[in-house]
Design an enzyme around this catalytic site. Structure first.
Site, PDB file in Angstrom:
ATOM      1  N   GLU A  83       0.821  -1.214   0.000  1.00 50.81           N
ATOM      2  CA  GLU A  83       0.000   0.000   0.000  1.00 50.81           C
ATOM      3  C   GLU A  83       0.857   1.268   0.000  1.00 50.81           C
ATOM      4  OE1 GLU A  83      -3.286   2.194   2.879  1.00 50.81           O
ATOM      5  OE2 GLU A  83      -3.138   0.016   2.908  1.00 50.81           O
ATOM      6  N   LYS A 267      -6.580  -0.600  12.380  1.00 50.70           N
ATOM      7  CA  LYS A 267      -6.038  -1.078  11.109  1.00 50.70           C
ATOM      8  C   LYS A 267      -4.895  -0.190  10.662  1.00 50.70           C
ATOM      9  CE  LYS A 267      -5.840  -1.440   6.403  1.00 50.70           C
ATOM     10  NZ  LYS A 267      -5.214  -0.517   5.430  1.00 50.70           N
ATOM     11  N   ASP A 283       5.210 -14.022  12.057  1.00 56.33           N
ATOM     12  CA  ASP A 283       3.818 -14.397  11.831  1.00 56.33           C
ATOM     13  C   ASP A 283       2.920 -13.186  12.059  1.00 56.33           C
ATOM     14  OD1 ASP A 283       1.289 -15.489  11.755  1.00 56.33           O
ATOM     15  OD2 ASP A 283       1.749 -17.195  13.050  1.00 56.33           O
ATOM     16  N   HIS A 381      -2.534  10.592   0.740  1.00 59.25           N
ATOM     17  CA  HIS A 381      -2.557   9.204   0.288  1.00 59.25           C
ATOM     18  C   HIS A 381      -2.746   9.127  -1.219  1.00 59.25           C
ATOM     19  CE1 HIS A 381      -3.400   4.910   0.275  1.00 59.25           C
ATOM     20  NE2 HIS A 381      -4.490   5.167  -0.438  1.00 59.25           N
TER      21      HIS A 381
END
Length: 429
Positions: A83, A267, A283, A381
């Protein structure tokens, strides 16, 4: 160890020039240079040994976040992520933070839980006491399976017994082995220990053991980070630092009280943490599971970070979350780029790696809150996303930057507009 984590004019360099810079800055060797220069850093035979049914490999962009100063040490942080804007945001927030001393971090011991479920008992509270009375025998049995871990100072340190008297399947108890896994993530270690003590638990309780498995809610293995920024540091040409601080506090409070907002807020935090975890071969699913469960520990899903104003009016941000990461075992040892990433950061322990990841998550959260409290999340962004859109439109070489600059300047980052701009550029030759 890098002397300076700042990356002046890094964006203007070519990927090859960036590699050369990082090789020198991080003191990496000729083998590392060859690894980065060649495509496909994960050989197919090695990949075939890592998972099942391998038919190829899948690559992600690997970037580096600069400007980080953590506990007085400069760190260049590798991040594997697809991203746009994540690496840039983390680097910019770290640049602001270093003006006020950077990030301070700490962590608990690397303690993991293994759960052993016992069913088929009529006296769960009596069984609990019986298990606790046998604590030393259980710990001795668990530690008999990993002599190397014991020699390193780790091993099973204690037990807990949780009682569920009225489950839909009847009364049951769940014993937790509390295991110091040192620099491992610890899943295989604690699972093996859980299986080894199962027969002993059946003997003690008269019940039947069902599940013997680790818990990804690693609430005894926490990483913490703190940052403090003055109003002067946060000020921009358009807004005072005080105004920005108030906006950040309002945005944080929204996440603290509303789980719908908290999900997106957290998030964004994991946008910073996950790329570090992926880059080091750890992980990321275990880290994600533990983080979100920890965010719900009070009964309401809420923010993983806390933002406050101190007595001087400065903004203070903190984060605390489970961080089950390792330096040994799994892909951290088998994936060549994971080993390189760890060398870049010069980390000496799994705890240190977890603290770095927590600091990056805090920086990422600051970047998102600052953007939301000022010009909005999309402006920056989408400007960075413009390169992706240019590629989708078919731009190549110098065309990519030319199209991206035009889209960003117009604040119109769309594929159809990129096609138009590309057609104009090519028509002009």
């Amino acid at each position: 160890m890098v002397a300076d984590s700042r990356l002046p004019q890094f964006r203007s360099l070519t990927p090859a020039q960036r590699r050369d810079f990082l090789i020198d800055a991080c003191g990496l060797g000729a083998e590392d240079r060859a690894l980065l220069d060649a495509p496909g850093a994960l050989p197919l035979p090695l990949a075939d040994g890592m998972i099942e049914n391998v038919f190829g490999t899948f690559e992600l962009p690997m970037g580096v976040a600069g400007n980080f100063r953590i506990n007085g040490r400069d760190v260049l942080i590798p991040m594997a992520v697809e991203e746009p804007s994540i690496v840039a945001a983390a680097s910019f927030m770290a640049k602001l933070a270093r003006e006020d001393g950077g990030f301070q971090t700490s962590s608990t011991l690397p303690l993991m839980r293994a759960q052993v479920q016992v069913v088929g008992i009529n006296d769960p509270y009596g069984a609990r006491i019986a298990v606790l009375q046998a604590r030393d025998r259980i710990i001795e049995r668990a530690n008999g399976r990993d002599k190397v871990l014991i020699q390193l100072g780790g091993g099973c340190k204690d037990i807990e017994v949780h009682v569920f008297p009225d489950s839909p399947r009847g009364a049951m108890i769940v014993m937790h082995l509390i295991v110091d896994v040192r620099d491992a993530m610890g899943a295989n270690t604690v699972n093996t220990m859980a299986e080894s003590v199962a027969p002993l638990l059946e003997e003690i309780t008269g019940g039947s053991v069902r599940l013997r498995i680790l818990s990804n809610l690693a609430d005894l293995r926490l990483a913490r980070a703190r940052v403090r920024l003055t109003a002067q540091t946060l000020a921009t040409k358009e807004r005072s630092g005080e105004e920005i601080i108030e906006g950040i506090l309002d945005a944080y409070t929204f996440a603290a009280i509303d789980p719908y907002r908290a999900a997106t807020h957290n998030k964004g935090i994991m946008n910073g943490i996950d790329p570090v975890i992926v880059a080091t071969g750890n992980d990321w699913r275990a880290v994600e599971a533990g983080a979100h469960a920890y965010a719900s520990r009070g009964g309401l899903y809420t923010s993983l970070t806390r933002w406050e104003k101190d007595t001087s009016g400065a903004l203070v941000g903190t984060i605390e979350l489970p961080m089950p990461v390792g330096l040994v075992g799994g892909a951290t040892k088998t994936h060549p780029l994971a080993r390189l990433a760890l060398r870049m950061m010069d980390v000496k322990s799994a705890q240190e790696l977890g603290e770095i990841a927590a600091a990056v998550g805090l920086a990422q959260n600051l970047g998102a809150l600052r953007a939301l409290a000022t010009e909005g999340i999309q402006r920056g962004h989408m400007a960075l996303h413009a390169r992706n859109i240019a590629l989708v439109a078919g731009a190549t070489g110098d065309e990519v930057e030319a199209v991206a600059r035009r889209l960003a300047a117009e604040h119109d980052v769309r594929t159809d507009r990129a096609l138009e701009v590309l057609k104009e550029l090519r028509a002009k030759g």
